[in-house]
Design an enzyme around this catalytic site. Structure first.
Site, PDB file in Angstrom:
ATOM      1  N   HIS A 196       0.857  -1.187   0.000  1.00  0.00           N
ATOM      2  CA  HIS A 196       0.000   0.000   0.000  1.00  0.00           C
ATOM      3  C   HIS A 196       0.888   1.231   0.000  1.00  0.00           C
ATOM      4  O   HIS A 196       1.845   1.305   0.766  1.00  0.00           O
ATOM      5  CB  HIS A 196      -0.921   0.002   1.214  1.00  0.00           C
ATOM      6  CG  HIS A 196      -1.878   1.154   1.209  1.00  0.00           C
ATOM      7  ND1 HIS A 196      -2.973   1.209   0.378  1.00  0.00           N
ATOM      8  CD2 HIS A 196      -1.902   2.312   1.905  1.00  0.00           C
ATOM      9  CE1 HIS A 196      -3.632   2.339   0.561  1.00  0.00           C
ATOM     10  NE2 HIS A 196      -2.996   3.027   1.494  1.00  0.00           N
ATOM     11  N   GLY A 244      -7.085   3.426   1.686  1.00  0.00           N
ATOM     12  CA  GLY A 244      -7.940   3.553   0.509  1.00  0.00           C
ATOM     13  C   GLY A 244      -7.252   4.188  -0.675  1.00  0.00           C
ATOM     14  O   GLY A 244      -6.031   4.068  -0.836  1.00  0.00           O
ATOM     15  N   LEU A 287     -10.228  -3.703   4.095  1.00  0.00           N
ATOM     16  CA  LEU A 287      -9.297  -3.011   3.201  1.00  0.00           C
ATOM     17  C   LEU A 287      -8.148  -2.341   3.964  1.00  0.00           C
ATOM     18  O   LEU A 287      -8.385  -1.544   4.871  1.00  0.00           O
ATOM     19  CB  LEU A 287     -10.069  -1.948   2.394  1.00  0.00           C
ATOM     20  CG  LEU A 287      -9.253  -1.180   1.350  1.00  0.00           C
ATOM     21  CD1 LEU A 287      -8.793  -2.096   0.233  1.00  0.00           C
ATOM     22  CD2 LEU A 287     -10.049  -0.005   0.795  1.00  0.00           C
ATOM     23  N   ASP A 288      -6.909  -2.645   3.580  1.00  0.00           N
ATOM     24  CA  ASP A 288      -5.714  -1.994   4.120  1.00  0.00           C
ATOM     25  C   ASP A 288      -5.581  -2.153   5.630  1.00  0.00           C
ATOM     26  O   ASP A 288      -4.930  -1.334   6.288  1.00  0.00           O
ATOM     27  CB  ASP A 288      -5.694  -0.496   3.760  1.00  0.00           C
ATOM     28  CG  ASP A 288      -5.653  -0.271   2.262  1.00  0.00           C
ATOM     29  OD1 ASP A 288      -5.142  -1.152   1.546  1.00  0.00           O
ATOM     30  OD2 ASP A 288      -6.137   0.775   1.794  1.00  0.00           O
ATOM     31  N   ALA A 289      -6.198  -3.174   6.188  1.00  0.00           N
ATOM     32  CA  ALA A 289      -6.187  -3.334   7.641  1.00  0.00           C
ATOM     33  C   ALA A 289      -5.536  -4.642   8.082  1.00  0.00           C
ATOM     34  O   ALA A 289      -5.563  -4.980   9.262  1.00  0.00           O
ATOM     35  CB  ALA A 289      -7.614  -3.247   8.187  1.00  0.00           C
TER      36      ALA A 289
END
Lengths: 283, 283, 283, 283
Positions: free
Chosen positions: C191, C200, C226-228
């Site tokens: 990311h 995001g 998401l992204d976690a």
């Protein structure tokens, strides 16, 4: 593009910035960036880099330069103007290690390195396929004790007047004073240590042996004295007792290619002034 | 506290970890951390650090050590056990620069440095008030060419057998081999350069003169050869042409105090093994 | 190669290290590296990574594993053993940005990444020539709102049971929970921000807008949120007001490829244990 | 000292640098440093910082400012001139953590922080002795839900018109919009996370819980929205799974004090321009 860059070096005194900026304004140039540095306002050296836009740059530049010569005289300036649109031509010299070259090729292809890689010259034939796949001419010039002079003659024939910058991207041969004097402050070498530590050969062996806790790399202009030219950029990486020489080499490759690419980028963007074996880098 | 730390150094061979951990388990010790490093599984040196908890440590330790001696013999180990609860006693030697001492005092006061600062010795009287305000004895021992031997005698009288670690926190006098042999691998110096670059005096002047793009500091054990002892920790800071020598000194102070404090912390937590003029640091 | 790696996760209690190292010793294995970490010696979780050499590994391993199951039961261990010689098979998913893939290809070719890149899958055809020039199969699977389910079916058909690790090397499509459950803790995403900042889309725009002074990148395992997912590695780069969004992207690419390559290296060397959405990385 | 600093902010257009530098030259000022930044040469905002020397600065400055107002009008400039010799007066607000204050005191005492620390205000009495030992007045103003308004009244009475800068050096109370409007862009807070990650309370707990691999600190100007003001400086430190919350706090203290001290230094040297909730920092 109508963008140009001016580099100035002169003894400091009152009125330089005012005079130069007024001059550019009167010639229709718009300053988009300006950096300066003075070693000492009381008579030290003064360094300046100006980026400006000028309508019809190509046709207007000769007159501007002619006029500026008079200003420069008054302040005893050494100065140069470069058109941003005229990309510098580069010859990369390599031996067997490919990482430094690969980084340059990659940055060049992605547009991060705004220059023209005109040729790659190597004392080995190993990287021919790689280089030619990028559409770049590859010249294999073997170097042996017997052929050293002839090899240099060929290198000069290929490069002199045809490229603006020589990059020694882990080129493991020593270049001669004769070669260096043809490209003053225009040969960049990447040395695989944090200079002035570990000058000369096998720096990773030296680093391992001394037990340092950081390894480094240094990009510098090449001068007659080995590894003693003006330093452009350096960086380091933390290591521990766990890394043996091979692992230092592996980690070092990453620093080497990063440091070299930064130095080359600054050179081709006319951000570097050399004075008394040191660099002023306007970033 | 029932926490202890064991440091081991021996030629590598099969079964060391198994033997040591089995030994500790059978003696009722619970390993809470274990680090190891082998230079080469085929006969290289093997290093190990173990933290363990043992009920009734103080009374149980002598027997455990006695028993372990037999294990150690079998593997030709050099080894030590330290009780975490027995804080190391430190003598700090300073001259006129206070930043390295201040950092130690501050980390000590905040509990970050788990040691006892037993005394400060200086060839100047400048920091007496500061040091005594922390409740720490301050000894002013002037050093001149004539009194050097006598000064050393006084320093040894104050420290020998009374402190576990000597810290040269920008102490600008050279300590003699005689002094060093009383504290083998127990004198830590902070040198204000990235060794082995800029050995000796005025490293910031040397760095400025060479035009490096990073300045550094090095914490190392003191040996007879100047600035050539085992390196414990190093760090660097980015600089540019804009910094003059005074600004390098100012920026360097920040690195010096950070690097020294880290090295001292590792020493007092028994994280360092010295071998062949290099350190293995278990962090 | 007779090298193997064992990863262990269990509640901490006395005797684990002793038991495991004794077990390995009795089975003829020589421990060459051992790392451990306990969240709390009093009943916290305990993590361990052991590298060992065992003569005739391939034939001897099944019996060793069978025997170890009994030890593992006793301590309620979750554990795995991996042969170092069995290189993990990787599928790289990309879209249009090539820098993260290029770094992996380059590290793979130079031997720094000890794995097998089995295939590249992309929703665009742009990088076919590049990838195939390395002798790696390239699968172009377009993704549109209408074909998303079919595309995923094809991706699973290509990868399930055929690769050990999925790398999202700037793959700009969201993978579904169904896909994720087939590769638990075996999908690594890069990311382009310092998570949890700028989750995001368009993180460089977000970073520019907020005026941060460092930009970053994060490699993490992909989970349904998401992204976690568990963070494996992060790094940052200093920026200033001078960089616009495009320059942040350019500088960011360098961090992204470095961070992703480190995370992948640690994964294929079996250095990572995931617990409660966090990673323990033994380096 | 005859040194002054000028900060300028205006829409970019041709001739600004020329006009300003010509103006200063004609008024006898010698430019010793000049930095500029344009968001876009075509009508973006233009920022400039000039350091100049002017003989008889104190008496000559009013006329220069009066004359410059006409120039400024022409270019729609927002501008300020500061005398370097007039040290800014600082009030430091603290609660119970002393590290950020200690760093400021230490840098102030060593001459690195060129400002006057006029007072320390705290909602606790703990640091009175420390602060008074530096000869600095200490005001203990307890804050409870009931006395909050009265406490703020006292804080304003002590500071308004009497100090130039408020520093929240780990002051654990929220300052009100009323207080903030009296010191626009003149209150610097140190937040113990890498913003915008971990806004609000207990950021080290949040960081631990998320499993980040770097922790950070952020110095920013205080605005009405919590932790959302213009960022001045940020830095980070590598951590691993091994650090628990207390160790993150300990390591974080080091970053916090470093980051805050840098931000304060830049503010008192007039290096910061705020525009649209972001900072332009000329360093």
């Amino acid at each position: 593009s109508n963008r140009a860059r001016m580099l100035i070096l002169c003894p400091d005194r009152a009125g330089i910035v005012a005079t130069v900026s007024q001059f550019l304004y009167e010639h229709g140039a718009n300053i988009v960036q300006s950096d300066q540095y003075t070693m000492d306002p009381e008579g030290g050296m003064f360094f300046m880099r100006i980026e400006f836009d000028l309508d019809g740059l190509e046709s207007a530049l000769p007159a501007l330069q002619e006029d500026f010569a008079r200003v420069a005289d008054r302040f005893s300036m050494k100065w140069s103007v470069y058109r941003a649109g005229r990309r510098k031509r580069i010859a990369v010299l390599v031996s067997k290690e490919d990482h430094a070259l690969l980084e340059l090729l990659w940055q060049w292809q992605s547009g991060d390195l705004d220059a023209e890689i005109s040729m790659v010259i190597s004392n080995h034939d190993d990287m021919r396929q790689l280089v030619e796949s990028y559409g770049i001419p590859y010249h294999h010039i073997p170097v042996t004790p017997d052929t050293k002079a002839e090899a240099e003659r060929q290198q000069l024939e290929l490069t002199e007047g045809k490229v603006d910058l020589i990059i020694l991207a882990r080129y493991m041969q020593i270049v001669t004073p004769k070669f260096i004097e043809r490209f003053p402050n225009r040969i960049i070498n990447i040395h695989h240590s944090f200079l002035p530590a570990f000058v000369g050969g096998k720096p990773y062996h030296q680093a391992y042996s001394r037990g340092v806790k950081l390894i480094g790399a240094t990009a510098h202009y090449v001068t007659d004295e080995l590894d003693a030219g003006p330093i452009i950029e350096q960086d380091v990486q933390r290591v521990s007792h766990r890394e043996n020489v091979n692992e230092l080499k592996r980690m070092g490759r990453h620093i080497e290619r990063t440091v070299l690419a930064r130095a080359v980028k600054w050179h081709v963007e006319d951000r570097i002034v050399v004075y008394q074996n040191k660099t002023v880098v306007f970033v």
